[in-house]
Design a protein around this motif. Structure first.
Motif, short mmCIF file in Angstrom:
data_model
loop_
_atom_site.label_atom_id
_atom_site.label_comp_id
_atom_site.label_asym_id
_atom_site.label_seq_id
_atom_site.Cartn_x
_atom_site.Cartn_y
_atom_site.Cartn_z
N ARG A 78 0.82 -1.19 -0.09
CA ARG A 78 0.05 -0.14 -0.08
C ARG A 78 0.71 1.11 0.05
O ARG A 78 1.93 1.36 0.94
CB ARG A 78 -0.84 -0.09 1.12
CG ARG A 78 -1.84 1.24 1.22
CD ARG A 78 -2.71 1.23 2.48
NE ARG A 78 -3.41 2.47 2.60
CZ ARG A 78 -4.86 2.45 2.66
NH1 ARG A 78 -5.37 1.57 2.60
NH2 ARG A 78 -5.31 3.67 2.76
N ASP A 80 0.62 5.19 0.09
CA ASP A 80 -0.23 6.54 0.28
C ASP A 80 0.64 7.82 0.06
O ASP A 80 1.69 7.75 0.61
CB ASP A 80 -0.65 6.49 1.71
CG ASP A 80 -1.75 5.21 1.75
OD1 ASP A 80 -2.73 5.13 0.76
OD2 ASP A 80 -1.53 4.50 2.57
N LEU A 81 0.09 8.88 -0.16
CA LEU A 81 0.50 10.17 -0.41
C LEU A 81 -0.18 11.21 0.46
O LEU A 81 -1.37 11.25 -0.02
CB LEU A 81 0.90 10.83 -1.77
CG LEU A 81 1.70 11.96 -1.62
CD1 LEU A 81 3.15 12.09 -1.11
CD2 LEU A 81 1.64 12.45 -3.15
N ASP A 82 0.29 11.92 1.62
CA ASP A 82 -0.45 12.69 2.37
C ASP A 82 0.25 13.67 2.74
O ASP A 82 1.10 13.70 3.74
CB ASP A 82 -1.35 11.81 3.66
CG ASP A 82 -2.03 12.81 4.44
OD1 ASP A 82 -2.69 13.69 3.85
OD2 ASP A 82 -2.30 12.60 5.49
N LYS A 114 5.91 -0.41 8.02
CA LYS A 114 5.67 0.92 7.25
C LYS A 114 6.68 1.87 7.51
O LYS A 114 7.37 2.00 8.40
CB LYS A 114 4.47 1.40 8.05
CG LYS A 114 3.84 2.91 7.51
CD LYS A 114 2.86 3.51 8.16
CE LYS A 114 2.20 4.50 7.44
NZ LYS A 114 0.85 5.12 8.16
N THR A 116 7.91 5.92 6.07
CA THR A 116 7.23 6.98 5.63
C THR A 116 8.74 8.02 5.19
O THR A 116 9.78 7.95 5.90
CB THR A 116 6.59 7.75 6.65
OG1 THR A 116 7.45 7.86 7.79
CG2 THR A 116 5.36 7.12 7.14
N ASP A 125 3.72 15.61 -7.50
CA ASP A 125 3.35 14.46 -6.80
C ASP A 125 2.04 13.88 -7.79
O ASP A 125 1.51 12.76 -7.59
CB ASP A 125 2.57 14.74 -5.42
CG ASP A 125 1.69 16.06 -5.49
OD1 ASP A 125 1.42 16.73 -6.69
OD2 ASP A 125 1.12 16.37 -4.32
#
Length: 158
Positions: A78, A80-82, A114, A116, A125
């Motif tokens: 998975r 994700d970009l936040d 995980k 980051t 992005d």
């Protein structure tokens, strides 16, 4: 835990710890937690996934993140970009069931990680791309047009 040692004027060493035969609670706890436990204790707690190693390289056009994660499938990941934070994670549940005469044995395991990364503002992005091939997860982080390195040029003096 270290003991304090006095050095008297005659040069001999004298141990000032009066409780040498009676370990304190803190030394006992230090000794207990600093021991290597036999593999019987830790073999059922480690399912084989550790925090994967990452290579990050920069080119004139993009940043490239490569993560070594062999034995997984593309669907296990998975990404994700936040708020300019890229998160890469996986969660694997392994269940197997074995039946023998009068009993059923069920074994299962769980592993996850995980990682980051804070992305620089120069990353576009909207065009981030990821692929997984031969145990390597590759993420292409293209740079914005204004952040790309321009080739060197000579400036004419007038």
């Amino acid at each position: 835990m270290s003991n304090l040692v006095n050095v008297p004027k005659n040069g001999s060493l004298a141990n000032t710890n009066s409780n040498t035969n009676f370990p304190t609670l803190s030394t006992w706890l230090d000794d207990f937690f600093n021991r290597d436990f036999p593999s019987v204790f830790n073999s059922n707690f480690n399912t084989g996934i550790t925090l994967p190693k990452v290579n990050i390289k920069e080119t004139a056009e993009a940043y490239i993140v490569e993560m070594a994660v062999p034995g997984l499938k593309k669907s296990d990941f998975r990404i994700d970009l936040d708020n300019e934070v890229l998160a890469i994670s996986t969660e694997i549940k392994d269940e197997s069931e074995g039946k023998d005469e009068n009993y059923t044995r069920r074994e299962f395991g769980y592993s996850s990680f995980k990682r980051t990364f804070n992305l620089p503002e120069s990353v576009n992005d909207e065009k981030i791309n990821a692929s997984y091939q031969e145990g390597i997860l590759s993420i292409l982080l293209p740079k914005k047009e204004e952040a790309k390195q321009k080739p060197a040029r000579s400036i004419k003096i007038s």
